[in-house]
Write a protein that holds these residues in place. Structure first.
Motif, PDB file in Angstrom:
ATOM      1  N   ALA A 196      -5.392 -19.086   3.661  1.00 26.25           N
ATOM      2  CA  ALA A 196      -6.624 -18.439   4.151  1.00 26.25           C
ATOM      3  C   ALA A 196      -6.667 -18.438   5.671  1.00 26.25           C
ATOM      4  N   GLY A 197      -6.136 -19.498   6.274  1.00 23.92           N
ATOM      5  CA  GLY A 197      -6.155 -19.597   7.727  1.00 23.92           C
ATOM      6  C   GLY A 197      -5.140 -18.690   8.402  1.00 23.92           C
ATOM      7  N   ARG A 198      -4.080 -18.329   7.685  1.00 29.03           N
ATOM      8  CA  ARG A 198      -2.985 -17.573   8.303  1.00 29.03           C
ATOM      9  C   ARG A 198      -2.954 -16.101   7.952  1.00 29.03           C
ATOM     10  N   GLN A 199      -3.480 -15.734   6.756  1.00 31.51           N
ATOM     11  CA  GLN A 199      -3.177 -14.385   6.274  1.00 31.51           C
ATOM     12  C   GLN A 199      -3.993 -13.303   6.972  1.00 31.51           C
ATOM     13  N   ALA A 200      -3.399 -12.125   7.073  1.00 32.07           N
ATOM     14  CA  ALA A 200      -4.035 -10.986   7.740  1.00 32.07           C
ATOM     15  C   ALA A 200      -4.580 -10.030   6.683  1.00 32.07           C
ATOM     16  N   PRO A 201      -5.631  -9.261   7.039  1.00 29.22           N
ATOM     17  CA  PRO A 201      -6.172  -8.297   6.067  1.00 29.22           C
ATOM     18  C   PRO A 201      -5.282  -7.063   5.954  1.00 29.22           C
ATOM     19  N   LEU A 202      -5.430  -6.339   4.847  1.00 28.44           N
ATOM     20  CA  LEU A 202      -4.778  -5.026   4.723  1.00 28.44           C
ATOM     21  C   LEU A 202      -5.479  -4.046   5.652  1.00 28.44           C
ATOM     22  N   GLY A 203      -4.812  -2.920   5.920  1.00 26.62           N
ATOM     23  CA  GLY A 203      -5.457  -1.835   6.655  1.00 26.62           C
ATOM     24  C   GLY A 203      -5.425  -1.985   8.167  1.00 26.62           C
ATOM     25  N   ARG A 204      -4.576  -2.863   8.710  1.00 30.81           N
ATOM     26  CA  ARG A 204      -4.477  -2.967  10.171  1.00 30.81           C
ATOM     27  C   ARG A 204      -3.921  -1.650  10.722  1.00 30.81           C
ATOM     28  N   SER A 205      -4.487  -1.191  11.846  1.00 28.22           N
ATOM     29  CA  SER A 205      -4.104   0.138  12.347  1.00 28.22           C
ATOM     30  C   SER A 205      -2.642   0.187  12.793  1.00 28.22           C
ATOM     31  N   ASP A 206      -2.057  -0.951  13.198  1.00 27.06           N
ATOM     32  CA  ASP A 206      -0.657  -0.921  13.629  1.00 27.06           C
ATOM     33  C   ASP A 206       0.324  -1.231  12.487  1.00 27.06           C
ATOM     34  N   SER A 207      -0.187  -1.380  11.263  1.00 24.97           N
ATOM     35  CA  SER A 207       0.701  -1.555  10.095  1.00 24.97           C
ATOM     36  C   SER A 207       0.953  -0.192   9.478  1.00 24.97           C
ATOM     37  N   ARG A 208       1.989   0.475   9.953  1.00 27.49           N
ATOM     38  CA  ARG A 208       2.280   1.842   9.509  1.00 27.49           C
ATOM     39  C   ARG A 208       3.237   1.840   8.315  1.00 27.49           C
ATOM     40  N   LEU A 209       3.794   0.700   7.998  1.00 31.28           N
ATOM     41  CA  LEU A 209       4.760   0.604   6.895  1.00 31.28           C
ATOM     42  C   LEU A 209       4.204  -0.274   5.781  1.00 31.28           C
ATOM     43  N   ALA A 210       4.698  -0.039   4.570  1.00 26.77           N
ATOM     44  CA  ALA A 210       4.248  -0.849   3.426  1.00 26.77           C
ATOM     45  C   ALA A 210       5.367  -0.931   2.397  1.00 26.77           C
TER      46      ALA A 210
END
Ligand code: HEM
Length: 183
Positions: free
Chosen positions: A71-85
């Motif tokens: 919970a302390g480390r994880q990032a949310p989905l939908g970050r604008s600079d995450s263009r790959l999946a």
């Protein structure tokens, strides 16, 4: 915990372009050019090449301290600079499901270090696990990851490390779809 139902739809339209599709074990998926990830199980508007369904659920093999660290480390989905999946649907063998909960935890973390390895890649890789087995779906899990171009190599390294573990000896179907955001 709120359960979220999710559809992954492969077809001729979608928010993500499928840039690569690799079948590692078991049967492949029909070819599709685009993927849509959306909440709910409604029928797609255009006839899909495939439609996989899953839902978010509680953790099975995670201790309280691991959960707090995640919970302390994880990032949310939908970050604008995450263009790959990546969408990696996975099914585990009957031998896995015949094991006891304690035996599965021992393989998953004590011997394969799944969460420990994965934690090294947070928050660079954002992740979401969806369960499918209880829906009678063709895969047991629909795993979803988002990251930026600079972390594509790290993601390849991560999947390589996990696939060489004892846990992966129980994977009998795995398809690896790589995606690029359309808009
Ligand atoms: C990004 C780093 C990663 C982290 C931090 C991570 C962590 C986790 C956690 C905490 C769980 C849930 C365990 C539970 O139910 O208590 C899980 C399950 C799972 N993960 Fe990962 N993971 C990562 C990457 C991956 C990758 C790259 C794949 C696929 C190639 C993957 C496939 C799975 C599968 C299939 C499960 C379900 C296992 C089961 O219930 O039998 N994970 N992961």
């Amino acid at each position: 915990m709120q359960v979220v139902h999710i559809s992954f739809i492969g077809g001729s339209i979608g928010d993500w372009r499928i840039t690569a599709a690799q079948t590692l074990r078991g049967a492949s998926l029909p070819t599709a050019a685009f993927l849509t990830r959306k909440e709910g199980f409604e029928q797609p508007t255009a006839p899909p090449a495939w439609h996989l369904r899953g839902f978010t659920s509680n953790l099975r093999y995670t201790t309280a301290s691991e959960a707090a660290e995640l919970a302390g480390r994880q990032a949310p989905l939908g970050r604008s600079d995450s263009r790959l999946a990546a969408l990696i649907p996975i099914r585990k063998s009957e031998a896995w499901w015949a094991l006891g909960q304690d035996e599965r935890r021992a393989i998953y973390e004590e011997r394969s270090r799944h969460t420990s390895i994965g934690m090294e890649y947070l928050p660079r890789i954002a992740r979401k696990l969806h369960h499918s087995r209880d829906l009678g779906e063709p895969f047991d899990f629909l795993t979803w990851f988002e990251f930026g171009e600079a972390d594509a190599g790290a993601f390849d390294e991560l999947v390589g490390r996990l696939r060489s573990t004892e846990e992966w000896q129980y994977v009998d179907r795995e398809v690896d779809l790589r995606l690029a955001r359309v808009v």
